[in-house]
Design a protein around this motif. Structure first.
Motif, PDB file in Angstrom:
ATOM      1  N   GLU A 101       6.660   5.463   7.252  1.00 11.03           N
ATOM      2  CA  GLU A 101       5.267   5.021   7.342  1.00 11.03           C
ATOM      3  C   GLU A 101       5.161   3.501   7.459  1.00 11.03           C
TER       4      GLU A 101
ATOM      5  N   GLU B 100       2.182   9.025  -6.196  1.00 11.16           N
ATOM      6  CA  GLU B 100       2.290  10.426  -5.786  1.00 11.16           C
ATOM      7  C   GLU B 100       3.511  11.109  -6.387  1.00 11.16           C
TER       8      GLU B 100
ATOM      9  N   ARG C 245       0.833  -1.206   0.000  1.00  7.26           N
ATOM     10  CA  ARG C 245       0.000   0.000   0.000  1.00  7.26           C
ATOM     11  C   ARG C 245       0.871   1.262   0.000  1.00  7.26           C
ATOM     12  N   GLU C 246       1.874   1.314   0.854  1.00  7.24           N
ATOM     13  CA  GLU C 246       2.723   2.503   0.933  1.00  7.24           C
ATOM     14  C   GLU C 246       3.591   2.656  -0.305  1.00  7.24           C
TER      15      GLU C 246
ATOM     16  N   GLU D 278       2.844   1.597  -3.446  1.00  8.88           N
ATOM     17  CA  GLU D 278       1.984   2.080  -4.540  1.00  8.88           C
ATOM     18  C   GLU D 278       1.688   3.567  -4.382  1.00  8.88           C
ATOM     19  N   LYS D 279       1.395   3.964  -3.157  1.00  8.85           N
ATOM     20  CA  LYS D 279       1.109   5.374  -2.880  1.00  8.85           C
ATOM     21  C   LYS D 279       2.302   6.253  -3.251  1.00  8.85           C
TER      22      LYS D 279
END
Length: 587
Positions: A553, A242, A234-235, A237-238
């Motif tokens: 994160e 971004e 998830r992190e 891909e983000k």
């Protein structure tokens, strides 16, 4: 005296009798031939026309994470095939296929394959493999002669793209083609069996006899934790989206054991539809991508200097010019410094200072330590397709090679190699090779794999000095402050590398790679991580701006999940007081 009529009639009777005797002898002889001399041959032909022996594919073993969650498994599904009788005409078979098409749609490619097999005279022809049970029921109701079903196994990945690059994928026969499916195919696939299919005179199957039973494959239990994998994916891909990056990869491990807890690359793909439409999506960037690491490689330089020249801790380096010129090559700092101590050179990632340290160390010493950390060789992780990187021996070096190596150029590495380096430091100088398979399970029960043998690479003093007084300070006050966590002291190193442009034959000023490699907590590392983001195009490109926040994160959420106790009070502790509550008119 016999009349002429009687004589003629008698002769006729004799001829008829003789003919009957000859016919009887011929028939009897033919029966003797068929029943005695050709009995075995005809019997075998009759049996052959009404039976067919097929291989039984065994149930492929499942793949599970360290908590027992299923990542890949095979389930029974039906497959349709056409059983052709000996000397049966092609036109009859074509008619059956045409009748079947109204129930099971067949593509032009599938039809062409079936036609070719019919024209070749094949007796067993796959029609449609691994269909749904609902479609099979429709076929049964149509009662088309010569069309049968056989149960096979189909590979399912219940979490979709989750862990795709590690799991890999299989072909239509459940043979591994990539990832763990390929690496451990012999363990997973089991042993094939054989089945005898019996048919009646109307080509209808009336019995199925197992000649040799199949043996299911072994299950694989991984070191991967699906929850941590989800966090990482998830992190990652983000961050890629971004920062408008080309791709990214993250590896999360437990440094004390070498176990890989999560490994992700983005873009990814869904192994349920393998192979992916885009071949590049299949590349496991964590182990199959070579790249120049930039300033993240300064960790190796600092480790070598601390080990071979511990007095360097007292050295001071003049970085006031902001650049170094060597043989027409100019290397600049990202900002101008003045005098920097040895730790400060790495805390603030000074290129000018790092080059001075490299010349103090010497090319032979530096090369030896680069090799000692495993660069130029595969780590041996149990995944296929690992790259070894590129490291040229000193005899091929130029005047520019040593200063370039000091700042992470003229060498190609992989993300897993960088992780291995940081794990050595986190383990106080001990190398534990990375691994992803924890155990196998079969009919004999659970069989844990032996832990890898530890190898000392550097002294505990040098590793501790590097971790506590340099890498921890990188996060606290240097280029990696964006990686800092409130409750856990972290250690690491940022990296920013310009990418080489083969068209311009020089390094590009607009294309970069952002990296961060580190571990947390500093005193007793529970996690280590490498983050690589390729070609961020949203404005920011320094490793401390792009990759370090990803580390923070992931580490924050992973430590919470693992139940790690905070090592320090949050820097910005917010305390609720009665006065504050009253000022907000709250009871």
């Amino acid at each position: 005296m016999k009349s002429r009529f009687q004589k003629t009639s008698s002769k006729r009777n004799l001829v008829i009798a003789a003919g009957l005797i000859i016919w009887f002898v011929v028939i009897f002889g033919r029966l003797i031939q068929l029943q005695v001399f050709q009995h075995e041959k005809l019997k075998n032909e009759a049996i052959e026309q009404n039976r067919y022996i097929r291989e039984i594919w065994p149930t492929r073993g499942s793949i599970l994470d360290c908590q027992g969650k299923i990542l890949a498994r095979s389930l029974p599904v039906p497959s349709l095939f056409l059983a052709r009788e000996k000397n049966e005409g092609s036109e009859h078979l074509f008619a059956r296929i045409n009748a079947l098409q109204s129930i099971i749609p067949l593509s032009g490619r599938e039809l062409q394959r079936i036609w070719n097999r019919i024209e070749n005279g094949d007796r067993f022809i796959w029609i449609k493999r691994k269909i749904s049970w609902e479609d099979l029921e429709k076929v049964k109701q149509a009662k088309i002669a010569g069309i049968f079903a056989q149960t096979e196994s189909k590979r399912f990945y219940p979490l979709g793209a989750h862990l795709a690059h590690v799991l890999g994928g299989v072909d239509i026969d459940d043979r591994g083609l990539a990832g763990l499916e390929y690496k451990y195919n012999d363990y997973l696939q089991g042993k094939k069996g054989r089945v005898l299919i019996l048919r009646d005179a109307f080509s209808r199957k009336y019995d199925l006899q197992v000649i040799e039973p199949s043996q299911p494959g072994y299950d694989l239990i991984l070191t991967i934790d699906s929850h941590l994998q989800y966090i990482v994916e998830r992190e990652l891909e983000k961050a890629v989206l971004e920062n408008q990056a080309s791709w990214g990869t993250v590896i999360l491990s437990r440094p004390s054991t070498g176990e890989i807890l999560a490994m992700a690359s983005f873009p990814d793909y869904d192994p349920n539809t393998f192979p992916p439409a885009d071949p590049l999506a299949q590349v496991n960037r964590a182990i199959q991508e070579n790249f120049e690491p930039g300033s993240a490689f300064k960790v190796v330089l600092a480790a070598a200097a601390l080990e071979l020249k511990p007095e360097c801790l007292q050295n001071v380096y003049d970085c006031s010019t902001g650049y170094v010129s060597l043989g027409g090559l100019t290397i600049r700092d990202h900002k101008r410094f003045s005098l920097l101590s040895f730790p400060e050179v790495f805390i603030h990632s000074s290129n000018v200072g790092a080059i001075q340290v490299a010349f103090e160390l010497g090319q032979d010493n530096f090369y030896a330590w680069i090799k000692k950390f495993g660069f130029g060789e595969k780590t041996g992780i149990d995944l296929p397709g690992e790259e070894a990187g590129i490291l040229r021996p000193p005899r091929f070096w130029t005047i520019h090679t040593l200063p370039h190596l000091a700042i992470g150029y003229e060498i190609s590495v992989t993300a897993i190699q960088l992780l291995q380096v940081i794990n050595v430091i986190a383990n106080q100088g001990i190398l534990l090779p990375p691994r992803i398979l924890k155990a196998v399970a079969g009919q004999e029960g659970l069989q844990p794999l032996p832990a890898p043998s530890p190898v000392r690479v550097m002294s505990s003093f040098a590793a501790r000095e590097l971790a506590e007084n340099i890498l921890a300070q990188v996060v606290d006050s240097g280029t990696g402050t964006a990686a800092a966590l409130d409750c856990f002291p972290a250690a690491g190193k940022t990296g920013t590398a310009q990418k080489y442009d083969p068209w311009l034959k020089s390094y590009s000023a607009s294309r970069h790679r952002s990296l961060f490699v580190g571990f947390v907590p500093v005193d007793k590392p529970a996690l280590s991580m490498v983050v690589v983001i390729d070609e961020p195009r949203a404005g920011r490109y320094y490793g401390g701006e792009v990759a370090a926040p990803v580390f923070r994160e992931i580490a924050r959420r992973a430590l919470l999940y693992l139940g790690e106790s905070p090592r320090r009070t949050p820097r910005k502790l917010i305390l609720a007081s009665k006065e504050n509550l009253r000022s907000q008119n709250r009871p």
